[in-house]
Design a protein around this motif. Structure first.
Motif, PDB file in Angstrom:
ATOM      1  N   PRO A  57       0.805  -1.235   0.000  1.00 16.12           N
ATOM      2  CA  PRO A  57       0.000   0.000   0.000  1.00 16.12           C
ATOM      3  C   PRO A  57       0.832   1.276   0.000  1.00 16.12           C
ATOM      4  O   PRO A  57       0.457   2.261  -0.641  1.00 16.12           O
ATOM      5  N   ARG A  58       1.976   1.269   0.687  1.00 12.79           N
ATOM      6  CA  ARG A  58       2.800   2.500   0.721  1.00 12.79           C
ATOM      7  C   ARG A  58       3.301   2.842  -0.674  1.00 12.79           C
ATOM      8  O   ARG A  58       3.205   3.995  -1.110  1.00 12.79           O
ATOM      9  N   ALA A  59       3.835   1.848  -1.339  1.00  8.52           N
ATOM     10  CA  ALA A  59       4.340   2.087  -2.698  1.00  8.52           C
ATOM     11  C   ALA A  59       3.193   2.504  -3.612  1.00  8.52           C
ATOM     12  O   ALA A  59       3.349   3.392  -4.462  1.00  8.52           O
ATOM     13  N   ALA A  60       2.031   1.884  -3.422  1.00  9.51           N
ATOM     14  CA  ALA A  60       0.888   2.188  -4.286  1.00  9.51           C
ATOM     15  C   ALA A  60       0.391   3.616  -4.061  1.00  9.51           C
ATOM     16  O   ALA A  60       0.091   4.343  -5.013  1.00  9.51           O
ATOM     17  N   VAL A  61       0.324   4.027  -2.798  1.00  7.45           N
ATOM     18  CA  VAL A  61      -0.127   5.394  -2.498  1.00  7.45           C
ATOM     19  C   VAL A  61       0.888   6.410  -3.030  1.00  7.45           C
ATOM     20  O   VAL A  61       0.525   7.446  -3.578  1.00  7.45           O
ATOM     21  N   ARG A  62       2.164   6.086  -2.904  1.00  7.72           N
ATOM     22  CA  ARG A  62       3.202   6.965  -3.467  1.00  7.72           C
ATOM     23  C   ARG A  62       3.047   7.114  -4.975  1.00  7.72           C
ATOM     24  O   ARG A  62       3.147   8.217  -5.517  1.00  7.72           O
ATOM     25  N   LEU A  82       0.373   6.696  -6.795  1.00  5.29           N
ATOM     26  CA  LEU A  82      -0.830   7.471  -7.136  1.00  5.29           C
ATOM     27  C   LEU A  82      -0.637   8.951  -6.827  1.00  5.29           C
ATOM     28  O   LEU A  82      -1.159   9.809  -7.532  1.00  5.29           O
ATOM     29  N   SER A  83       0.114   9.242  -5.761  1.00  2.64           N
ATOM     30  CA  SER A  83       0.407  10.645  -5.435  1.00  2.64           C
ATOM     31  C   SER A  83       1.203  11.291  -6.559  1.00  2.64           C
ATOM     32  O   SER A  83       0.939  12.438  -6.941  1.00  2.64           O
ATOM     33  N   ALA A  84       2.163  10.554  -7.084  1.00  2.99           N
ATOM     34  CA  ALA A  84       2.961  11.081  -8.189  1.00  2.99           C
ATOM     35  C   ALA A  84       2.066  11.342  -9.394  1.00  2.99           C
ATOM     36  O   ALA A  84       2.175  12.381 -10.059  1.00  2.99           O
ATOM     37  N   TYR A  85       1.147  10.427  -9.653  1.00  3.27           N
ATOM     38  CA  TYR A  85       0.213  10.580 -10.774  1.00  3.27           C
ATOM     39  C   TYR A  85      -0.649  11.823 -10.593  1.00  3.27           C
ATOM     40  O   TYR A  85      -0.932  12.563 -11.545  1.00  3.27           O
ATOM     41  N   ALA A  86      -1.068  12.079  -9.340  1.00  2.00           N
ATOM     42  CA  ALA A  86      -1.919  13.236  -9.050  1.00  2.00           C
ATOM     43  C   ALA A  86      -1.099  14.507  -8.804  1.00  2.00           C
ATOM     44  O   ALA A  86      -1.665  15.551  -8.493  1.00  2.00           O
ATOM     45  N   GLU A  87       0.226  14.394  -8.918  1.00  6.19           N
ATOM     46  CA  GLU A  87       1.151  15.516  -8.690  1.00  6.19           C
ATOM     47  C   GLU A  87       1.003  16.104  -7.287  1.00  6.19           C
ATOM     48  O   GLU A  87       0.942  17.321  -7.098  1.00  6.19           O
TER      49      GLU A  87
END
Ligand SMILES: [Zn+2]
Length: 304
Positions: A218-223, A225-230
């Motif tokens: 989950p940590r890697a996944a949230v990271r 997605l955060s990058a995708y959402a800038e």
């Protein structure tokens, strides 16, 4: 604006809850249901109080419409019936420009997003409405930087989930969530997921994630997605996430899966109950009907 899309029971609510813990994110829940369930029926917000009494949604309504009472919900429903149906997706996807109805309908959502961003101070607002047809409508909304996260989950796990009964707590147990047979679920899984592929081919930003992979790290996944959402994320912003749990705080999700009410330590583990519990015949049926997309998404022919 981050739109979480996918077929129901694919894990969008959990993805939304985790992203909603980030400081610069405001998670709104399934805005598609706000018009009926919140404005008209005054169901409970994720924070536990009735929509009309929620300290977040009240100012959002003031800012967006001068108060929720000013929203012509019958008009929203009429527009929805006219433009936002799964059978309209081919027409929406093919359109070179939007009809007045599509623009008007998208406008209602755009006003909610803008007001929610202002009231919350967040950089990113999330609508986890899921419906692919709504995502196709929103590509015509003015002044929205639309980014779609397409959440896919193994069709056999989704089918099993749809056979189970889940009460809707916001109606105090009076109502249950919809159920589908595995065959019906498989057909809908195909249609809704394919619609997001179509949206990507129309030039909309669509980032696909597999729910099973999301849960594996989950940590890697949230990271990611955060990058995708800038959104910039510091390590300390992820302190709420352990390897197998998430500590969730109160949110203001307007509608959706009962998990939106959860506050506290939520265990994060893959729900593979379907591997044992979905009868063989149904598993083979769903596997066959969904085979092309399961393969395209990288799912094994046999269950993991
Ligand atoms: Zn609330």
């Amino acid at each position: 604006m981050l739109f979480l899309g996918g077929f129901g029971r694919s894990g969008t609510t959990l993805v939304e809850r985790l992203l909603g813990e980030l400081p610069s994110v405001c998670a709104l829940g399934e805005v598609v249901h706000l018009w009926q369930r919140d404005i008209l029926d005054d169901e409970r917000c994720g924070c536990g109080v009735r929509f009309s009494a929620c300290p977040f949604w009240r100012p959002v309504g003031e800012l967006a419409f001068g108060g929720w009472a000013n929203v012509d919900v019958a008009r929203v429903h009429a527009l929805r019936a006219a433009v936002e149906r799964t059978r309209h997706i081919p027409r929406l996807a093919a359109a070179q420009q939007a009809t007045d109805e599509v623009r008007e309908y998208a406008g209602y959502y755009a006003r909610v997003y803008a007001a929610a961003a202002e009231v919350s101070g967040a950089r990113v607002v999330i609508d986890s409405s899921k419906h692919s047809a709504l995502a196709h409508v929103l590509r015509w909304a003015d002044d929205i930087d639309l980014r779609v996260v397409h959440v896919v989950r193994d069709a056999r796990g989704v089918a099993y989930s749809w056979t189970k009964t889940v009460a809707r707590p916001e109606t105090d147990g009076a109502d249950e969530m919809t159920r589908y047979s595995p065959g019906r679920s498989a057909m809908l899984w195909n249609a809704h997921n394919a619609a997001f592929g179509l949206l990507a081919r129309r030039g909309v930003a669509v980032h696909r994630i597999r729910y099973e992979q999301f849960l594996a790290d989950p940590r890697a996944a949230v990271r990611a997605l955060s990058a995708y959402a800038e959104i910039s994320v510091r390590d300390s912003d992820l302190d709420f996430l352990g390897p197998e749990h998430a500590d969730l705080t109160v949110g203001h999700s307007a509608a959706g899966n009962p998990m939106r009410f959860f506050v506290g330590r939520l265990p994060l583990r893959r729900d593979d109950a379907w591997v044992r519990a979905l009868p063989n015949g149904q598993r083979r049926l769903v596997g066959a009907v969904c085979a092309p997309l399961l393969r395209a998404y990288g799912y094994p022919r046999k269950e993991a």
